[in-house]
Design an enzyme around this catalytic site. Structure first.
Site, PDB file in Angstrom:
ATOM      1  N   ARG A   1       0.796  -1.224   0.000  1.00  7.93           N
ATOM      2  CA  ARG A   1       0.000   0.000   0.000  1.00  7.93           C
ATOM      3  C   ARG A   1       0.831   1.278   0.000  1.00  7.93           C
ATOM      4  O   ARG A   1       0.418   2.304  -0.505  1.00  7.93           O
ATOM      5  CB  ARG A   1      -0.900  -0.001   1.233  1.00  7.93           C
ATOM      6  CG  ARG A   1      -2.340  -0.119   0.863  1.00  7.93           C
ATOM      7  CD  ARG A   1      -3.230   0.033   2.022  1.00  7.93           C
ATOM      8  NE  ARG A   1      -2.575  -0.315   3.275  1.00  7.93           N
ATOM      9  CZ  ARG A   1      -3.226  -0.640   4.373  1.00  7.93           C
ATOM     10  NH1 ARG A   1      -4.528  -0.680   4.361  1.00  7.93           N
ATOM     11  NH2 ARG A   1      -2.599  -0.925   5.487  1.00  7.93           N
TER      12      ARG A   1
ATOM     13  N   ASP B   1       6.668 -24.340   5.783  1.00  9.06           N
ATOM     14  CA  ASP B   1       7.075 -24.512   7.180  1.00  9.06           C
ATOM     15  C   ASP B   1       8.586 -24.338   7.123  1.00  9.06           C
ATOM     16  O   ASP B   1       9.285 -25.184   6.541  1.00  9.06           O
ATOM     17  CB  ASP B   1       6.716 -25.915   7.682  1.00  9.06           C
ATOM     18  CG  ASP B   1       7.127 -26.104   9.128  1.00  9.06           C
ATOM     19  OD1 ASP B   1       8.225 -25.664   9.499  1.00  9.06           O
ATOM     20  OD2 ASP B   1       6.350 -26.701   9.889  1.00  9.06           O
ATOM     21  N   HIS B   2       9.088 -23.249   7.696  1.00  6.54           N
ATOM     22  CA  HIS B   2      10.501 -22.951   7.427  1.00  6.54           C
ATOM     23  C   HIS B   2      11.440 -24.017   7.988  1.00  6.54           C
ATOM     24  O   HIS B   2      12.580 -24.137   7.556  1.00  6.54           O
ATOM     25  CB  HIS B   2      10.879 -21.534   7.898  1.00  6.54           C
ATOM     26  CG  HIS B   2      11.105 -21.410   9.369  1.00  6.54           C
ATOM     27  ND1 HIS B   2      10.087 -21.243  10.265  1.00  6.54           N
ATOM     28  CD2 HIS B   2      12.233 -21.422  10.110  1.00  6.54           C
ATOM     29  CE1 HIS B   2      10.588 -21.164  11.497  1.00  6.54           C
ATOM     30  NE2 HIS B   2      11.893 -21.262  11.426  1.00  6.54           N
TER      31      HIS B   2
ATOM     32  N   GLU C   1      13.833 -22.268  23.126  1.00 10.45           N
ATOM     33  CA  GLU C   1      14.231 -20.913  22.723  1.00 10.45           C
ATOM     34  C   GLU C   1      14.521 -20.068  23.950  1.00 10.45           C
ATOM     35  O   GLU C   1      13.776 -20.117  24.929  1.00 10.45           O
ATOM     36  CB  GLU C   1      13.106 -20.242  21.931  1.00 10.45           C
ATOM     37  CG  GLU C   1      12.815 -20.915  20.618  1.00 10.45           C
ATOM     38  CD  GLU C   1      11.743 -20.164  19.844  1.00 10.45           C
ATOM     39  OE1 GLU C   1      12.110 -19.368  18.978  1.00 10.45           O
ATOM     40  OE2 GLU C   1      10.557 -20.368  20.124  1.00 10.45           O
TER      41      GLU C   1
ATOM     42  N   ASP D   1       1.777 -22.448  17.724  1.00 14.97           N
ATOM     43  CA  ASP D   1       2.904 -21.750  17.119  1.00 14.97           C
ATOM     44  C   ASP D   1       4.016 -22.716  16.694  1.00 14.97           C
ATOM     45  O   ASP D   1       4.657 -22.516  15.666  1.00 14.97           O
ATOM     46  CB  ASP D   1       3.455 -20.730  18.142  1.00 14.97           C
ATOM     47  CG  ASP D   1       4.540 -19.848  17.555  1.00 14.97           C
ATOM     48  OD1 ASP D   1       4.346 -19.362  16.421  1.00 14.97           O
ATOM     49  OD2 ASP D   1       5.572 -19.640  18.224  1.00 14.97           O
TER      50      ASP D   1
ATOM     51  N   HIS E   1       6.163 -27.110  13.141  1.00 17.37           N
ATOM     52  CA  HIS E   1       7.566 -27.538  13.152  1.00 17.37           C
ATOM     53  C   HIS E   1       7.776 -28.879  13.865  1.00 17.37           C
ATOM     54  O   HIS E   1       8.484 -29.757  13.375  1.00 17.37           O
ATOM     55  CB  HIS E   1       8.444 -26.484  13.834  1.00 17.37           C
ATOM     56  CG  HIS E   1       8.201 -25.079  13.348  1.00 17.37           C
ATOM     57  ND1 HIS E   1       7.933 -24.791  12.033  1.00 17.37           N
ATOM     58  CD2 HIS E   1       8.185 -23.888  13.996  1.00 17.37           C
ATOM     59  CE1 HIS E   1       7.755 -23.480  11.891  1.00 17.37           C
ATOM     60  NE2 HIS E   1       7.910 -22.909  13.070  1.00 17.37           N
TER      61      HIS E   1
ATOM     62  N   LYS F   1       9.343 -21.043  25.313  1.00 17.41           N
ATOM     63  CA  LYS F   1      10.009 -19.734  25.250  1.00 17.41           C
ATOM     64  C   LYS F   1      10.670 -19.470  26.590  1.00 17.41           C
ATOM     65  O   LYS F   1      10.207 -19.966  27.627  1.00 17.41           O
ATOM     66  CB  LYS F   1       8.972 -18.637  25.015  1.00 17.41           C
ATOM     67  CG  LYS F   1       8.165 -18.787  23.742  1.00 17.41           C
ATOM     68  CD  LYS F   1       8.884 -18.190  22.562  1.00 17.41           C
ATOM     69  CE  LYS F   1       8.016 -18.181  21.324  1.00 17.41           C
ATOM     70  NZ  LYS F   1       8.805 -18.159  20.090  1.00 17.41           N
TER      71      LYS F   1
HETATM   72  C1  BG6 Z   1       8.277 -19.535  14.206  1.00 16.94           C
HETATM   73  C2  BG6 Z   1       7.513 -19.217  15.443  1.00 16.94           C
HETATM   74  O1  BG6 Z   1       7.491 -20.300  13.343  1.00 16.94           O
HETATM   75  O2  BG6 Z   1       9.442 -20.279  14.546  1.00 16.94           O
HETATM   76  C3  BG6 Z   1       8.377 -18.452  16.430  1.00 16.94           C
HETATM   77  O3  BG6 Z   1       6.378 -18.430  15.119  1.00 16.94           O
HETATM   78  C4  BG6 Z   1       9.660 -19.188  16.694  1.00 16.94           C
HETATM   79  O4  BG6 Z   1       7.682 -18.240  17.657  1.00 16.94           O
HETATM   80  C5  BG6 Z   1      10.335 -19.575  15.394  1.00 16.94           C
HETATM   81  O5  BG6 Z   1      10.506 -18.339  17.440  1.00 16.94           O
HETATM   82  C6  BG6 Z   1      11.520 -20.494  15.650  1.00 16.94           C
HETATM   83  O6  BG6 Z   1      12.213 -20.679  14.456  1.00 16.94           O
HETATM   84  P1  BG6 Z   1      13.780 -21.004  14.478  1.00 16.94           P
HETATM   85  O7  BG6 Z   1      14.127 -21.208  13.043  1.00 16.94           O
HETATM   86  O8  BG6 Z   1      14.438 -19.820  15.100  1.00 16.94           O
HETATM   87  O9  BG6 Z   1      13.931 -22.243  15.317  1.00 16.94           O
END
Ligand code: BG6
Length: 548
Positions: free
Chosen positions: A95, A231-232, A270, A289, A294, A394
């Site tokens: 935008r 899904d990264h 984390e 999340d 993951h 977390k």
């Molecule tokens: C994301 C979550 O999908 O993955 C985050 O939304 C999380 O909360 C993150 O911190 C963790 O990814 P990575 O690659 O740092 O383990």
């Protein structure tokens, strides 16, 4: 230069390419620190990939953080590594008022900050930036899509107009509208000339019903095969290596079942709290999340049966079969098999942290979980009776993702007199991040005249073996989306089956406020109840390995 083995440790040299799973190749193991001629990479290792077809990548939500931090650096690196199509265009759609030139300048500043290799290569950047354009528009405005169509047509009538990758870095609630408008503007077709694909990120809904509705919207004007759900974790090198490791090593594959494995622990911990993401996290929680996506993805790769081939559908069929074999959890089982937790104020590595309920945009009486530990059973031939423990949280003491395969102990009939009742069981740890690698733990005799036993480890380390080259997850994922290989993307039935599991856990929590036992201080390994969860079967959590 390769590191020398540390005294008392063996280095496991693991030679394979994990970059391209379709490049099936051999793995050679050796307990030496030099490359033997027999260890030459298999013929396909490092083989050139076929260049993808020319295309245009359109990023919706281009002003956002994801574009600057991840997408543009990933595309730049693909360009630098000569992996991009011979001709391509990148169009940012958002935008805010910008010109092509002002957007390029912004992206350049972001690249200086977020690129994984610095400094930015000026020649590569110049070529790259010349292909980057900006289209100002509102996602809700039909005329903006016509303008986009005109811009794409100005690139010519060939593949730059017909082969289109739409990256929806927007709110999921906007997916339906974007897809509809793209179709109306003749930019997205189920069957037509060229190819068009849609890339979306989680959250894919917040429960099964909403995921189902979202999937219906996404596939109204596109086939399921045109949708790339990211899904990264699946883009991470170490996660991509799980299949290679499991199915190209007979010594491990033979042990990969209930006869040899005592239990499995999957940890994604984390050190960060929820920080600025309180608003999002209040709707998500650790279960949605991290576990829905993951953790269940890693679990399915670790536990699935061998696919008949490395074709996307074969791999994804096996992952879905695995998810469907997870024993359903009734609400009464949830109380016994799932532990949730929420952090209160504490300190992580000496840094003070507020409690979750004190974070911005979080309700002061919130019951949202920032930690979850789950005991699952997989009711199939291979895994019957083997507990799989998953935990994520977390504000834990360490950031690490790893899978620990704990093997059954040997009968302790020989060494009990000298070593006591406890003989350490063997364990294999897949260190997904950081210190990427694999470690094997076994017992060794302590040198000397007496019969002392001590666990020792063999470590394989990506860094030591392959050097520091590790592409970012988004590089791999974008490349596969451009190339049209769906293996690393989550299929609709995968997403929906994962939601079924998560929904059953949420049903068990329904209407129940957190109890005192479910809180943990920031900087500790979660609530005590999570230890009790494993103690029921005589197990205990293992802290992620730190490799010095
Ligand atoms: C994301 C979550 O999908 O993955 C985050 O939304 C999380 O909360 C993150 O911190 C963790 O990814 P990575 O690659 O740092 O383990």
């Amino acid at each position: 230069m390769r590191k020398k083995p540390v005294t008392g440790e063996y280095f496991l040299i693991f030679r394979a390419t994990a970059l391209n799973l379709s490049a099936a190749c051999a793995i050679v193991l050796a307990m030496v620190d030099t490359q033997h001629p027999d260890e030459a990479p298999c013929s396909n290792a490092g083989a050139e990939r076929k260049a993808p077809e020319p295309c245009t990548i359109v990023i919706f939500g281009a002003s956002g953080d994801l574009t600057a931090r991840k997408l543009i650096p990933a595309l730049y690196h693909l360009c630098k590594d000569k992996m991009m199509p011979p001709t391509f265009r990148i169009v940012g759609f958002a935008r805010r008022e910008k010109t092509d030139e002002s957007w390029r300048q912004e992206l350049r500043a972001a690249l200086d900050q977020f690129s994984r290799s610095k400094p930015v290569d000026e020649t590569v950047w110049k070529d790259f930036a010349a292909n980057v354009f900006y289209c100002r528009g509102d996602l809700a405005d039909a005329a903006a899509y016509n303008k986009l169509e005109e811009m794409l047509t100005s690139f010519g009538s060939g593949p730059l107009r017909e082969n289109l990758l739409f990256y929806l870095a927007t709110q999921p609630s906007q997916f339906g509208q974007v897809v509809e408008e793209l179709h109306r503007a003749s930019l997205l077709h189920k069957d037509g000339v060229g190819w068009q694909r849609i890339v979306v990120e989680k959250p894919f809904g917040h429960d099964l019903a909403s995921a189902h509705a979202l999937n219906n919207e996404l596939t109204r004007y596109a086939h399921e095969s045109q949708v790339c759900r990211i899904d990264h974790y699946l883009g991470k090198e170490t996660v991509a290596n799980i299949l290679m490791f499991r199915f190209s090593n007979s010594i491990f594959e033979k042990l990969w079942n209930r006869n040899s494995v005592d239990h499995v622990q999957i940890t994604i911990s984390e050190t960060l709290g929820v920080g600025e993401r309180g608003g999002y996290y209040e709707e998500a929680g650790a279960l949605r999340d991290m576990a829905q996506n993951h953790m269940l993805q890693v679990l399915s790769l670790i536990a699935m049966e061998p696919p008949v081939s490395l074709e996307a559908e074969s791999v994804r069929d096996e992952k879905v079969k695995l998810l469907k074999s997870i024993r359903p959890l009734a609400p009464a089982d949830v109380a016994k098999q799932v532990v949730r937790g929420q952090y209160f104020a504490g300190a992580v590595n000496g840094q003070p942290r507020p409690g979750y309920r004190q974070e911005t945009k979080v309700k002061t009486d919130s019951n949202v979980e920032t930690y979850v530990a789950i005991k699952l059973f997989i009711d199939n031939w291979r895994w019957s009776g083997v507990p799989f423990y998953l935990r994520t949280g977390k504000n834990l003491p360490m950031s690490a993702s790893e899978v620990r395969i704990q093997f059954r102990p040997t009968p302790n009939v020989l060494f009990a007199a000298q070593c006591g009742n406890h003989l350490d069981a063997n364990a294999l740890t897949l260190r997904l991040q950081p210190n990427e690698g694999i470690s094997l733990r076994f017992n060794g005799k302590v040198p000397g005249m007496s019969l002392g036993v001590r666990p020792v480890r063999m470590h394989f380390s990506y860094d030591a073996e392959f050097g520091a080259y590790t592409p970012e997850a988004y590089e791999r994922l974008l490349l596969e989306a451009i190339a049209g290989d769906a293996t690393l993307f989550i299929r609709r039935d995968e997403v929906e089956t994962a939601w079924q599991i998560v929904d059953s856990i949420r049903a068990g929590w329904q209407g129940k406020a957190l109890t005192n036992r479910e809180f943990y201080a920031a900087g500790t390994w979660g609530p005590i109840a999570a230890d009790d969860l494993l103690a029921q079967l005589g197990h205990a959590w293992h802290e992620p390995l730190v490799i010095k």
